[in-house]
Structure formats: C-alpha cells, structure tokens
Design a protein around this motif. Sequence first.
Motif, PDB file in Angstrom:
ATOM      1  N   TYR A 195       0.846  -1.190   0.000  1.00  0.00           N
ATOM      2  CA  TYR A 195       0.000   0.000   0.000  1.00  0.00           C
ATOM      3  C   TYR A 195       0.880   1.238   0.000  1.00  0.00           C
ATOM      4  O   TYR A 195       2.073   1.172   0.332  1.00  0.00           O
ATOM      5  CB  TYR A 195      -0.912   0.018   1.231  1.00  0.00           C
ATOM      6  CG  TYR A 195      -1.808  -1.191   1.344  1.00  0.00           C
ATOM      7  CD1 TYR A 195      -3.017  -1.262   0.653  1.00  0.00           C
ATOM      8  CD2 TYR A 195      -1.427  -2.293   2.123  1.00  0.00           C
ATOM      9  CE1 TYR A 195      -3.831  -2.380   0.746  1.00  0.00           C
ATOM     10  CE2 TYR A 195      -2.238  -3.415   2.219  1.00  0.00           C
ATOM     11  CZ  TYR A 195      -3.436  -3.454   1.523  1.00  0.00           C
ATOM     12  OH  TYR A 195      -4.234  -4.572   1.615  1.00  0.00           O
ATOM     13  N   ASN A 196       0.290   2.379  -0.348  1.00  0.00           N
ATOM     14  CA  ASN A 196       1.034   3.628  -0.219  1.00  0.00           C
ATOM     15  C   ASN A 196       0.600   4.344   1.057  1.00  0.00           C
ATOM     16  O   ASN A 196      -0.326   3.911   1.748  1.00  0.00           O
ATOM     17  CB  ASN A 196       0.862   4.520  -1.455  1.00  0.00           C
ATOM     18  CG  ASN A 196      -0.584   4.932  -1.698  1.00  0.00           C
ATOM     19  OD1 ASN A 196      -1.326   5.250  -0.765  1.00  0.00           O
ATOM     20  ND2 ASN A 196      -0.996   4.942  -2.970  1.00  0.00           N
ATOM     21  N   SER A 197       1.263   5.451   1.364  1.00  0.00           N
ATOM     22  CA  SER A 197       1.019   6.145   2.631  1.00  0.00           C
ATOM     23  C   SER A 197      -0.394   6.730   2.716  1.00  0.00           C
ATOM     24  O   SER A 197      -0.919   6.913   3.819  1.00  0.00           O
ATOM     25  CB  SER A 197       2.056   7.250   2.832  1.00  0.00           C
ATOM     26  OG  SER A 197       2.012   8.182   1.754  1.00  0.00           O
ATOM     27  N   ARG A 198      -1.011   6.995   1.578  1.00  0.00           N
ATOM     28  CA  ARG A 198      -2.380   7.514   1.591  1.00  0.00           C
ATOM     29  C   ARG A 198      -3.394   6.405   1.882  1.00  0.00           C
ATOM     30  O   ARG A 198      -4.461   6.654   2.437  1.00  0.00           O
ATOM     31  CB  ARG A 198      -2.704   8.175   0.244  1.00  0.00           C
ATOM     32  CG  ARG A 198      -1.863   9.402  -0.056  1.00  0.00           C
ATOM     33  CD  ARG A 198      -2.080   9.877  -1.490  1.00  0.00           C
ATOM     34  NE  ARG A 198      -3.427  10.367  -1.706  1.00  0.00           N
ATOM     35  CZ  ARG A 198      -3.820  11.613  -1.523  1.00  0.00           C
ATOM     36  NH1 ARG A 198      -2.940  12.516  -1.080  1.00  0.00           N
ATOM     37  NH2 ARG A 198      -5.058  11.985  -1.764  1.00  0.00           N
ATOM     38  N   GLU A 199      -3.059   5.182   1.489  1.00  0.00           N
ATOM     39  CA  GLU A 199      -3.975   4.055   1.674  1.00  0.00           C
ATOM     40  C   GLU A 199      -3.873   3.414   3.058  1.00  0.00           C
ATOM     41  O   GLU A 199      -4.843   2.837   3.558  1.00  0.00           O
ATOM     42  CB  GLU A 199      -3.701   2.992   0.610  1.00  0.00           C
ATOM     43  CG  GLU A 199      -3.958   3.459  -0.810  1.00  0.00           C
ATOM     44  CD  GLU A 199      -3.394   2.503  -1.844  1.00  0.00           C
ATOM     45  OE1 GLU A 199      -3.953   2.454  -2.961  1.00  0.00           O
ATOM     46  OE2 GLU A 199      -2.389   1.813  -1.549  1.00  0.00           O
ATOM     47  N   LEU A 200      -2.698   3.489   3.676  1.00  0.00           N
ATOM     48  CA  LEU A 200      -2.455   2.765   4.923  1.00  0.00           C
ATOM     49  C   LEU A 200      -3.435   3.101   6.048  1.00  0.00           C
ATOM     50  O   LEU A 200      -3.891   2.191   6.760  1.00  0.00           O
ATOM     51  CB  LEU A 200      -1.026   2.998   5.398  1.00  0.00           C
ATOM     52  CG  LEU A 200       0.033   2.063   4.820  1.00  0.00           C
ATOM     53  CD1 LEU A 200       1.420   2.484   5.281  1.00  0.00           C
ATOM     54  CD2 LEU A 200      -0.241   0.614   5.240  1.00  0.00           C
ATOM     55  N   PRO A 201      -3.793   4.380   6.282  1.00  0.00           N
ATOM     56  CA  PRO A 201      -4.723   4.659   7.375  1.00  0.00           C
ATOM     57  C   PRO A 201      -6.030   3.878   7.258  1.00  0.00           C
ATOM     58  O   PRO A 201      -6.520   3.313   8.250  1.00  0.00           O
ATOM     59  CB  PRO A 201      -4.950   6.168   7.277  1.00  0.00           C
ATOM     60  CG  PRO A 201      -3.687   6.683   6.677  1.00  0.00           C
ATOM     61  CD  PRO A 201      -3.274   5.639   5.693  1.00  0.00           C
ATOM     62  N   GLY A 202      -6.575   3.806   6.054  1.00  0.00           N
ATOM     63  CA  GLY A 202      -7.813   3.062   5.858  1.00  0.00           C
ATOM     64  C   GLY A 202      -7.643   1.568   6.080  1.00  0.00           C
ATOM     65  O   GLY A 202      -8.516   0.894   6.642  1.00  0.00           O
TER      66      GLY A 202
END
Length: 513
Positions: A195-202
């Motif tokens: 995943y990328n850093s934008r996807e990880l929180p979700g």
Amino acid sequence: MRKLLFAITAFSLVFTQAWAQGNVVDQIIKEANDNSMLEQLAYELLDKNGPRLVGTPQMQNAHEWAVNRYNGWGISARNEQWGEWRGWERGITHVDLIEPRVKTLEAMQLAWSPPTNGIVDAEVTVIPNVQNESEFKNWLKTVKGKFVMIDMAQLSGRPDYNWEKWGTKESIEKMEADRRDAMRAWGERIRNTGYNSRELPGVLEEAGAAGILISNWSRGFGVNKIFGARTKSIPTIDIGLEDYGTLFRMVEYGDVPKIRVEVTNKDHGTVPTYNTMAEIKSAVNPDQYVMLSAHFDSWDGGTGATDNGTGTIIMMEAMRILKKVYPNPKRTILVGHWGSEEQGLNGSSSFVEDHPEVVKGLQALFNQDNGTGRVVNISGQGFLHAYEFINRWLEPVPRSISNEINTNFPGAPGGGGSDYASFVAAGAPGFSLSSLSWDYGTYTWHTNRDTYDKVVFDDVRNNVILTAILVYMACEDPEFFPRDKAELGTNPRTGQPREWPSPRKPTRKGGND
C-alpha cells in the motif's frame, strides 16, 4: 491666442489630474500609517475567532464578522454561497505516555478526524519492516486495539540551518547521507506493505487499529504541518517530532509503550460554504471592476495567521482606506475573500463560473497569499500588455516600497497556487502580489505555529499601501486592460508549445469522501 488658450487649458487639466492623483495617494499613505486598524483586525480574526477550516463554525463566524466590519465602514458586503462541505468542529486532543514512564505528549488531531468516544488506553506499534504484502497482512492481525505509527522518526530535530551553523563539514555530510538513507529505507518499508502512505490509514482502520499516529515535520524547530485525516471511525493524530521519536524508539528497542488518548470533536453534517464579497460601487463605470483578493479559509493547526490572515487583513484595510479617501471610484471596487482555497481554489473558481459579467469587466485583480512579508515580486501572468499597465500603476507607489519589487513581464500564467489563477485561467488579468519569505514554507505555511505573533506588521502595512494605490490607479486608468496573451514558448520537458491553463472545475460539495 486660441492655441495658447488651448495649451493653457490642456496643461491645467493635466496638472489638476496629477494633483488629484497625488492627493489621493498621499491620503492613502497617511491613513495607512496614522490610523491603521491592522493590529485590531488581526486580533479579531486570528486570536478571537481562530482558524478558518472550511465547514467549521469558526469559518462561518469569520464570514459574519467580515460582513459586519465592512458594513460598519459603510461598505456593502454579503456572504455568497458557492457550495457545501462537511461540517466539523475541533475539540480536545490529549495524549499521555503512561508506560514505561509518564509524560504529556505534544499532539494534535488532524482536521476532520473522528473522535475517540471517551478515553482510550492502548499500546503503540510501528509499521513493520516486512518483505512483502503477505507478511504485512499477517502482521495486520496484531494491530487490533493499538495505535499505529506510520511515519519515519526523524534522525535529528535540528533544521538544516542549525547543522550548517554548528556542524563540521563531515558531520553535515554524514547527517544528509544518513537522512537520505533513512528516507529511502522507510519508503521501501511502506512499499513492501503493498500500500502507499495515503492508503495505509484506511487499511489499519479496517484491521481494527485504535488510531493512527503521524508526525509531519516541517523541517524547523517545533514545527509540524497539520492537514486532514483519512480515517472514518478512528482518530488520526499528529505527534510532535520529539515525542514521536521517543515512542518510535521505544517500539524499535522492544519496549511496549502505552498511551492514554482523548480526542473530542463535533460533526455538524453538511453545511453551506461561502465567499465574503464587498464592493464600492462606481457611478462612472459600474460594470468594470478592480478586485482585491485573498483566501479567507485556512488549515487549523495554528490560526491561519500568514496563510492567509495577513492577505485577508491587507484587503480589508485597503478597502477601508479606499472607502474613506476614494469613495467615488471610476470603476467598481470589489473584494473577494474566498472559501476553500486550501482544497483547490474552490471558492474563487466557483465565483468565476458564477459571475462571467465580472470576469468580462475585470480591469485587474490583485491577490496576496504567500505570507506576512513585504511584496517583492509581481509577474505579468502572460498578458502581453502587462508591462505598460503594471508599471503605470506602480509609478506613484513610494520608492521605499516599489524599489523592493521585482517585476517579470510578460511572465507566465499561473496554473494554480492561489486564487488569482482562477481568473487567469479564464483569460482575465489576475496578479499575485508575492511576498518575501520570512521562512514561510518551513515555519508557518500550514503549520501548528501559524499564529498572530508571526505577523510582521510593518511589512503588512507596506502591502496595504501598495495594494490601495494599485487599485486606485487601475480604477483611474482611462484605458481598459487588453486581454492579449503573450507567446508562452516551448515546454523544455515536452518540447511542445506551452498552453494557457484551463479553468478548473470547483468541488462544490466536499469533505465527505
């Protein structure tokens, strides 16, 4: 005799015009210096009202305050709806380290973060150094009920200028190399998760994490940038560099830090969003416009002092002065305090869509948005005749101000960055009054330190004088600004001719995706 009388009359007319022009300019300067309201406006906007995140009650309060201020000066003003946004109100962020020792941490929830729904005690963990996505998915099973750190810990909290002042050549080079290596390794660690850093929180939210911890350092002492959360049901919290590093090292050394977290805020559903507009109507050319421009919204880590409280109070103070010393302009003077600039110039681009008559009749727009410093750059924005008009309008500006300004003609059209670009894209003359840095990018732009104390009022006062004179001169100019565009040359990256930017489509309903 007739020729002599004609010459005397012509000379008298020119002298009278020059005297009147000089008189108004002198009054602008005197009012700005002797009766300035800048400090009071800054207090009311920044300290008393606070930050102006789109969709918040504070933003709405600021709109109403501005209208009331303008009305008190005898200037017609209104709040004009352009869209809707998610309504949200910041509350408390409180984070304590409770194991292996006790310390209150520097912490701030991101904009639009969900709350904790009470006090939560939880362990802290870090994104692991896995080899592939399969390993990461196995690790995800362990995050339930934990706060997960998803940013790299900085090797040093000292800014580059501090290393350059005190470090040896060898130590500086080593720190730079170590930082590059650490960033490269962290980037690989993130990529290996799949995943990328934008996807990880979700992804972490779905796996049952208690919350997300980040640290978005702005490369200055004590400064982090505060943007928006990407989680829907768990909080996202920015931790100051020093405390984030402490937690990170505890995990990396095999200890199990535990924190106690309370995050409160309010969700207000969908709320209307506005631009604040004010005008001094012309009886001579009411359908031609000279505009003052500054975005009204801000991020909410600080109080939006230099981004863009300073631009806002410059335009308000200039309008106050113009109403007092130039109440009967030859073109209508209009000011736009734009909403949701920070999410993509939404307020100004909506205005351009909704008011083609203003775009058509625009003589010039002057926008200020990049900090508290005195204006040092003005570009012609790709308009072929900008040179003659801008230089003519700058002529009566005091040399102590104009000598600081570099001009670039015809320049290139701004495709973004601030609200003047919304007008330039529509082919209308919008100009950016670009300021001296004062370390804007590091210390105040979108940071937790963008507060009243960072305002340099002497520079802001100079910008008021400059803006008011430019507006006055643009109103008085007998010529209407032509829309001819300069040849933009070739893009060196593509080898293709440069194109004029296209108008952007505003987001008129946002904050819920």
